[in-house]
Design an enzyme around this catalytic site. Structure first.
Site, PDB file in Angstrom:
ATOM      1  N   GLY A 143       0.853  -1.196   0.000  1.00  0.00           N
ATOM      2  CA  GLY A 143       0.000   0.000   0.000  1.00  0.00           C
ATOM      3  C   GLY A 143       0.881   1.235   0.000  1.00  0.00           C
ATOM      4  N   ILE A 145       2.404   2.798   2.486  1.00  0.00           N
ATOM      5  CA  ILE A 145       3.646   2.659   3.259  1.00  0.00           C
ATOM      6  C   ILE A 145       4.566   1.628   2.594  1.00  0.00           C
ATOM      7  CG2 ILE A 145       4.611   1.999   5.503  1.00  0.00           C
ATOM      8  CD1 ILE A 145       2.029   3.110   6.799  1.00  0.00           C
ATOM      9  N   ARG A 165      -3.416  -8.421  -1.636  1.00  0.00           N
ATOM     10  CA  ARG A 165      -4.681  -8.955  -2.144  1.00  0.00           C
ATOM     11  C   ARG A 165      -4.718  -9.007  -3.668  1.00  0.00           C
ATOM     12  NH1 ARG A 165      -8.467  -5.422   1.514  1.00  0.00           N
ATOM     13  NH2 ARG A 165      -6.560  -4.248   1.245  1.00  0.00           N
ATOM     14  N   ARG A 222       1.046  -4.977  11.714  1.00  0.00           N
ATOM     15  CA  ARG A 222       0.334  -5.313  12.947  1.00  0.00           C
ATOM     16  C   ARG A 222       0.828  -6.651  13.463  1.00  0.00           C
ATOM     17  NH1 ARG A 222      -0.644  -0.866  13.574  1.00  0.00           N
ATOM     18  NH2 ARG A 222      -2.626   0.207  13.797  1.00  0.00           N
ATOM     19  N   ASP A 246       8.419  -4.177  15.345  1.00  0.00           N
ATOM     20  CA  ASP A 246       7.915  -2.931  15.946  1.00  0.00           C
ATOM     21  C   ASP A 246       6.513  -3.143  16.523  1.00  0.00           C
ATOM     22  OD1 ASP A 246       7.980  -0.147  16.581  1.00  0.00           O
ATOM     23  OD2 ASP A 246       6.707   0.263  14.843  1.00  0.00           O
ATOM     24  N   GLU A 251       0.159  -6.103  22.491  1.00  0.00           N
ATOM     25  CA  GLU A 251       0.911  -4.935  22.987  1.00  0.00           C
ATOM     26  C   GLU A 251       0.272  -4.363  24.245  1.00  0.00           C
ATOM     27  OE1 GLU A 251       1.253  -2.213  19.706  1.00  0.00           O
ATOM     28  OE2 GLU A 251       2.106  -3.767  18.430  1.00  0.00           O
ATOM     29  N   HIS A 269       6.514  -0.250  19.228  1.00  0.00           N
ATOM     30  CA  HIS A 269       5.521   0.305  18.286  1.00  0.00           C
ATOM     31  C   HIS A 269       5.749   1.808  18.071  1.00  0.00           C
ATOM     32  CE1 HIS A 269       1.168  -0.140  16.611  1.00  0.00           C
ATOM     33  NE2 HIS A 269       1.841   0.782  15.942  1.00  0.00           N
TER      34      HIS A 269
END
Ligand code: 8YV
Length: 313
Positions: A143, A145, A165, A222, A246, A251, A269
């Site tokens: 995407g 990023i 996807r 994530r 990260d 978390e 994070h």
């Protein structure tokens, strides 16, 4: 004096959000009727059907961050509630951090720092490290990023391939229709994918095995995208070489097994966590709420809610 519209603020206090909203809104912390807007500033509160039930007049949820897996956006859209997030303003920051974490993991930068501080250098040179040279980097999630990371990797002269996807138009990188196929082809897997049910544990034991004994896993997306227990096993058994993380499944809890490993790099994070970028993200939360209440519609609605313009409730 006209009464201010109440807006509920959820999560840790963020000064730019609170100050930005205070002039126009009455800020409240408890759900009640009459609240049309919610600002979500991190924290671990789920914005789900149960919470929305307590906010019968809800129209807009403005969330801090590009990822919004803590918000049930489909349920919100079903109720005619718009959800906004903060894309674009953090893209460069997270991409910088991803490259930094990849290099820190491969060239053992935190370990090298610890080596100097412990005085080991006085006795001998630090052992040689592995390299980014001649590696092939697979990106899971190309995407905004992911593309910004790929651009930075182009400058590092490494081959980039990807899985997502669907194939992206106009990108020079090879697409793999399966994640397993990407992992078989690459020796670095960089996870940028967002969270949620669709991506849950996509990176499993088989994918890690396919990455191979020189394999490096980097996750800035994530924690839920990676089966953390399988990752711990793969690192312990040397199925892969190392990991730079990260984000984590639960978390701020990091498995003690990972903390005990000296050859992994663990961050709390911090992908977007600079003063500059967090300020821009917080301002976008404020601007989305102001725009909505001024009847200008949402500025950056999430895809599930893009069809819901101003006043369509
Ligand atoms: C957020 C993030 O800043 O944007 C995201 O999706 O993961 C972070 O960069 C953080 O989640 C805000 O709470």
């Amino acid at each position: 004096m006209t009464q201010k519209d109440p807006v509920m603020v959820i999560g840790s206090p963020v000064p730019v959000i609170e100050q930005g909203l205070a002039a126009r809104f009455e800020l409240v912390r408890e759900a009640r009727a009459g609240i049309r807007g919610v600002a979500v500033a991190g924290g671990h509160v789920r914005i789900d059907a149960a919470l929305m039930d307590t906010l019968p007049d809800l129209e807009v949820v403005a969330s801090l961050g590009v990822g919004y897996d803590h918000v049930d956006a489909k349920e919100a859209a079903r109720r005619g509630v718009v959800v906004t997030h903060t894309p674009d303003v953090l893209t460069g920051e997270v991409a910088d951090l991803a490259l930094c974490l990849l290099l820190a993991t491969i060239r053992q930068i935190p370990q090298a720092d610890r080596y100097v501080r412990a005085g080991h250098w006085l006795k001998s040179a630090m052992p040689l490290t592995t390299t980014l040279r001649e590696r092939k980097v697979g990106i899971l999630g190309l995407g905004r990023i992911g593309k910004a990371i790929a651009k930075r990797l182009d400058a590092c002269d490494v081959t980039v391939e990807y899985h997502g996807r669907q194939p992206q138009e106009g990108v020079p990188y090879r697409y793999h229709p399966t994640l397993l196929g990407l992992a078989q082809e690459c020796d670095v897997l960089l996870v940028v994918a967002s969270g949620g049910a669709e991506t849950h544990h996509l990176v499993n034991a088989d994918v890690l095995k396919a990455l191979g004994p020189d394999g490096i896993l980097v996750n800035v997306g994530r924690g839920t995208v990676v089966d953390e227990a399988a990752l711990v096993q793969a690192l312990q058994n040397k199925t892969i070489l190392s990991a730079g993380l990260d984000v984590f499944e639960n978390e701020p809890h990091v498995p003690p097994a990972l903390i005990a490993m000296d050859h992994v790099v663990l961050l709390p994070h911090v992908g977007s966590a600079s003063v500059y970028t967090r300020k821009a993200m917080a301002q976008l939360v404020v601007d989305n709420l102001l725009a909505w209440f001024d009847g200008r519609g949402p500025l950056t609605a999430v895809p599930e809610c893009k069809h819901l313009g101003a006043g369509q409730r």
